[in-house]
Design a protein around this motif. Structure first.
Motif, PDB file in Angstrom:
ATOM      1  N   PHE A 151      -2.102  11.323   8.691  1.00 24.80           N
ATOM      2  CA  PHE A 151      -2.032   9.917   9.085  1.00 24.80           C
ATOM      3  C   PHE A 151      -0.657   9.362   8.746  1.00 24.80           C
ATOM      4  CE2 PHE A 151      -3.303   9.851   4.649  1.00 24.80           C
ATOM      5  CZ  PHE A 151      -2.544   8.818   4.105  1.00 24.80           C
ATOM      6  N   GLY A 152      -0.256   8.373   9.511  1.00 28.84           N
ATOM      7  CA  GLY A 152       0.965   7.630   9.224  1.00 28.84           C
ATOM      8  C   GLY A 152       0.660   6.147   9.244  1.00 28.84           C
TER       9      GLY A 152
ATOM     10  N   LEU B  89       0.827  -1.200   0.000  1.00 30.79           N
ATOM     11  CA  LEU B  89       0.000   0.000   0.000  1.00 30.79           C
ATOM     12  C   LEU B  89       0.865   1.255   0.000  1.00 30.79           C
ATOM     13  CD1 LEU B  89      -2.738   1.436   0.217  1.00 30.79           C
ATOM     14  CD2 LEU B  89      -2.647   1.073   2.698  1.00 30.79           C
ATOM     15  N   ALA B  90       1.894   1.281   0.831  1.00 27.83           N
ATOM     16  CA  ALA B  90       2.783   2.446   0.895  1.00 27.83           C
ATOM     17  C   ALA B  90       3.503   2.667  -0.429  1.00 27.83           C
ATOM     18  CB  ALA B  90       3.792   2.264   2.029  1.00 27.83           C
ATOM     19  N   THR B  91       3.911   1.590  -1.076  1.00 26.21           N
ATOM     20  CA  THR B  91       4.596   1.698  -2.367  1.00 26.21           C
ATOM     21  C   THR B  91       3.672   2.292  -3.418  1.00 26.21           C
ATOM     22  OG1 THR B  91       6.056  -0.165  -1.863  1.00 26.21           O
ATOM     23  CG2 THR B  91       5.758   0.393  -4.191  1.00 26.21           C
TER      24      THR B  91
ATOM     25  N   VAL C  61       3.223  15.707   9.427  1.00 27.23           N
ATOM     26  CA  VAL C  61       3.667  14.714   8.452  1.00 27.23           C
ATOM     27  C   VAL C  61       5.140  14.373   8.680  1.00 27.23           C
ATOM     28  CG1 VAL C  61       4.069  14.290   5.994  1.00 27.23           C
ATOM     29  CG2 VAL C  61       1.951  15.401   6.721  1.00 27.23           C
ATOM     30  N   ALA C  62       5.966  15.395   8.868  1.00 28.71           N
ATOM     31  CA  ALA C  62       7.398  15.166   9.089  1.00 28.71           C
ATOM     32  C   ALA C  62       7.641  14.372  10.365  1.00 28.71           C
ATOM     33  CB  ALA C  62       8.134  16.509   9.141  1.00 28.71           C
ATOM     34  N   ASP C  63       6.893  14.674  11.424  1.00 27.81           N
ATOM     35  CA  ASP C  63       7.064  13.961  12.690  1.00 27.81           C
ATOM     36  C   ASP C  63       6.716  12.481  12.537  1.00 27.81           C
ATOM     37  OD1 ASP C  63       7.866  16.266  13.915  1.00 27.81           O
ATOM     38  OD2 ASP C  63       5.992  16.618  14.992  1.00 27.81           O
TER      39      ASP C  63
ATOM     40  N   LEU D  52       5.892   4.242   7.405  1.00 24.42           N
ATOM     41  CA  LEU D  52       6.227   3.851   6.038  1.00 24.42           C
ATOM     42  C   LEU D  52       5.711   4.885   5.047  1.00 24.42           C
ATOM     43  CD1 LEU D  52       5.316   0.047   6.156  1.00 24.42           C
ATOM     44  CD2 LEU D  52       7.564   1.102   6.469  1.00 24.42           C
ATOM     45  N   PHE D  53       4.656   5.561   5.443  1.00 26.72           N
ATOM     46  CA  PHE D  53       4.061   6.587   4.589  1.00 26.72           C
ATOM     47  C   PHE D  53       3.237   7.515   5.476  1.00 26.72           C
ATOM     48  CE2 PHE D  53       0.929   8.493   1.818  1.00 26.72           C
ATOM     49  CZ  PHE D  53       1.686   8.830   0.708  1.00 26.72           C
ATOM     50  N   ALA D  54       3.255   8.819   5.164  1.00 29.24           N
ATOM     51  CA  ALA D  54       2.461   9.795   5.918  1.00 29.24           C
ATOM     52  C   ALA D  54       1.958  10.868   4.979  1.00 29.24           C
ATOM     53  CB  ALA D  54       3.297  10.422   7.038  1.00 29.24           C
TER      54      ALA D  54
END
Length: 304
Positions: free
Chosen positions: A270-271, A223-225, A249-251, A258-260
């Motif tokens: 969301f992360g 999903l992250a990819t 997002v950076a935090d 894996l993705f934010a």
């Protein structure tokens, strides 16, 4: 002639309903209608966390609404509340089918921050409409259509399944498989006006999302990819209004996501994490770093 249903068949019965948070994993703005509504292409998922609605028949002939939970004070308690508007819309649909929708007492437990891009009010309204539809499946289509008049997010929340959503939010194609990915939601506490975000868009004719995998997403890594080359076309405009969105997002990325990304028009971000242990540690770290922010550890719902 209206038909008053016996209590055992009444469309609104005692129930405890979940109104799960909606997450736009990707959101492309692909056009604009003549009436000003923007056309979207979005991958939508739902979290296990959300508001709750406790329903029971009202003692009298008038609907009653009680607000509870950490964000109760931030939502209207009167007729403007989306749950009461949804109940009125459901009553109108039911009356057209010659059914009486009895007065209801609703306790709305607000656990999601308002105006935060995760569909809190829309999910509340959709939960009420879907409850009525569950008792009268023949009313499902008109109830869903009535939801669209309450807000563009209501139909997708009414369906309540991971989906690729089109139009202004009314059309959707379910995702074959979505992992129950460990997720952390973060909101800096500043409400974001959706119209203000759309007004700041530099363009409204972005390319659509890439094709979804035919077999869906087997795990959070896949999903992250897939999400990596996609966008939320509202994020840059929202960050102009609330710079803390970018910080969130950076935090999350720094904490091991894996993705934010930002959801909807913000300000919630969301992360997605590889495992529950990492997501729990990230939630603790962000809550300590930002004591005034709303931080929630949850999972994506794998229902489809």
């Amino acid at each position: 002639m209206s038909l008053a249903l016996p209590e055992a068949e009444a469309p609104v019965r005692a129930a405890d309903l979940a109104a799960r948070a909606k997450i736009n994993l990707a959101l492309h703005v692909v056009g604009r209608r003549a009436d000003g509504y923007h056309l979207l292409d979005s991958l939508v998922a739902f979290a296990e966390i959300g508001d709750r609605l406790a329903l029971e028949p009202a003692a009298g002939e008038a609907d009653e609404l009680e607000l509870d939970g950490p964000f109760a004070a931030a939502v209207p308690a009167g007729a403007d509340n989306l749950v009461l508007r949804a109940l009125a819309a459901a009553r109108e649909v039911a009356s057209q089918a010659h059914l009486d929708l009895p007065a209801a007492r609703i306790r709305l437990i607000k656990r999601l921050p308002p105006a935060s891009g995760i569909g809190g009010g829309s999910a509340d309204a959709a939960a009420l409409l879907a409850h009525v539809a569950a008792w009268h499946p023949a009313l499902r289509a008109p109830l869903r259509q009535a939801g669209l008049r309450l807000g563009a997010d209501v139909p997708m929340c009414f369906d309540g399944v991971p989906a690729r959503v089109f139009g202004i939010g009314e059309a959707g194609k379910p995702v074959a498989v979505l992992p129950a990915a460990p997720t952390v939601l973060v909101n800096c506490g500043t409400p974001v006006s959706t119209p203000d975000v759309f007004r700041r868009l530099a363009r409204r004719d972005h390319p659509p999302l890439p094709p979804l995998p035919v077999r869906g997403f087997p795990d959070v890594g896949a999903l992250a990819t897939w999400l990596a080359p996609t966008r939320n076309d509202l994020e840059a405009a929202a960050v102009e209004l609330v710079p803390a969105i970018a910080e969130g997002v950076a935090d999350l990325c720094e904490a091991g996501a894996l993705f934010a990304r930002m959801s909807g028009s913000g300000a919630t971000v969301f992360g997605l994490f590889a495992d529950d242990e990492t997501s729990a540690r990230a939630a603790r770290d962000l809550a300590e770093r930002h004591p005034g922010w709303w931080v929630a550890q949850t999972r994506l719902s794998s229902l489809s």
